[in-house]
Design an enzyme around this catalytic site. Sequence first.
Site, PDB file in Angstrom:
ATOM      1  N   ASP A   1       2.898  -3.376  -5.970  1.00  0.00           N
ATOM      2  CA  ASP A   1       3.065  -2.246  -6.873  1.00  0.00           C
ATOM      3  C   ASP A   1       4.217  -1.352  -6.421  1.00  0.00           C
ATOM      4  OD1 ASP A   1       1.116  -2.779  -8.661  1.00  0.00           O
ATOM      5  OD2 ASP A   1      -0.374  -1.410  -7.822  1.00  0.00           O
TER       6      ASP A   1
ATOM      7  N   LYS B   1       7.187  -0.411 -11.729  1.00  0.00           N
ATOM      8  CA  LYS B   1       7.453   0.212 -13.015  1.00  0.00           C
ATOM      9  C   LYS B   1       8.782   0.946 -12.961  1.00  0.00           C
ATOM     10  CE  LYS B   1       2.519   0.646 -13.702  1.00  0.00           C
ATOM     11  NZ  LYS B   1       1.374   1.536 -13.817  1.00  0.00           N
TER      12      LYS B   1
END
Length: 411
Positions: free
Chosen positions: A198, A220
């Site tokens: 992540d 992200k």
Amino acid sequence: MATYPVFLDLAGRRTLVVGGGPVAARRAASLVESGALVEVVAPWLCEDLALLVADRRVEWHAREYAAGDLDGAWFVHTATGDRLVDDAVAADAEAARVWCVRADDASRSAAWTPAVARGADGVVLAVSGGGDPGRARAVRDAVAAALDAGTLPVRRTRAAAAPAVGVVHLVGGGPGDEELLTVRGRRLLAQADVVVVDRLAPRSVLASLAADVEVIDCGKTPGHHQLTQDQINEVLVDRARQGLTVVRLKGGDPFVLGRGGEEALYCHAAGVPVTVVPGVTSVVSVPAAAGIPVTHRGVTTSFALVSAHDGIDPVVEAARSHSVSTTLVLLMGVRLLRSSCAALIEAGRPASTPVAIVERGWTASQRTTVGTLADIADLAEARGVESPAVVVVGDVVALRSRLGPFSPELD
Ligand code: SAH
């Protein structure tokens, strides 16, 4: 002296320990662990051996050693503390071609036990100190520490007995600083064939992975394709089904607003084994990095975690269901900061309640902004406060001026 190192499979084989003292107890215990059938010959037993006997893990012959005791044995340890008895055992063993380790005098022994360290997943390290057991232990301890730290290349190069399905380890990586990753997490990373990472995980550890470890980034980062949760679930199961060891490296703790539960359930439903390694959650550690304890004697005994990701209703709900003194910790709280503060005042929190926003905790660019429910939104806007940040609401924020930041930070 030239020696021939070897590992023995003693499972189900008769082994003998002669002697009832602490050395014999240690030897008997490790023989039991190896699966051997262990018999002890000794007129008396120390406490540890007596416990093994009471647990029926070893069989005890309560008498002195006698000729014939070695019949049918594959292996013998003698540690009687009596040289003549040890001599007799060693001589009988030699005649019967049974390997004998004697504790009293390594130079008169036919076999030696090494200093041993066991790593995960079948790694066993056996060290000889060349006749100096202290040296052997020192080397063993150093390598064991490196095994624990995950800095040795312990990844399998050949599948263990061809596992049909691998495993997924959900590892909490802590708030971003590599040193706040747990020892177990670090060790599992060293074993991983695939790491699914992540954005908020401690990404610096990726640099230490072998070149052929597959790294799948769910990050992200703006403008880049990011994996959906469904795609993440699928990739975890897909790689595990290929028999690979997968580490799912997450920020903070996997089970705190980290969707770790969903991933575990998905793997479970697919028949893929999963383990969870807790992590240092940002809920507590990021405020701490700025000198803010979430509870403090005399200030408050409770804190509540809220996600402000999907709207301010949970924030209002938390304010209503906890006493005014309860510290509120908001994750993903930057976007809705202004409306959250207004709602908290509306729900009865004094406008003067201290608020701190800690951005990028435990990184070199950590920054803290302190205000009150009344003015923090304006301050944050003026300073360009951004996610990721932890918002702390409550009187504990005031302790920051006394406790100070615990890590270097910008202000
Ligand atoms: N499982 C994580 C939380 C994931 S939700 C944990 O236990 O910490 C993501 C949110 O966590 C971010 O929006 C931010 O509010 C917070 N966060 C995580 N790491 C952070 C960090 N290093 N500094 C500040 N906030 C952080």
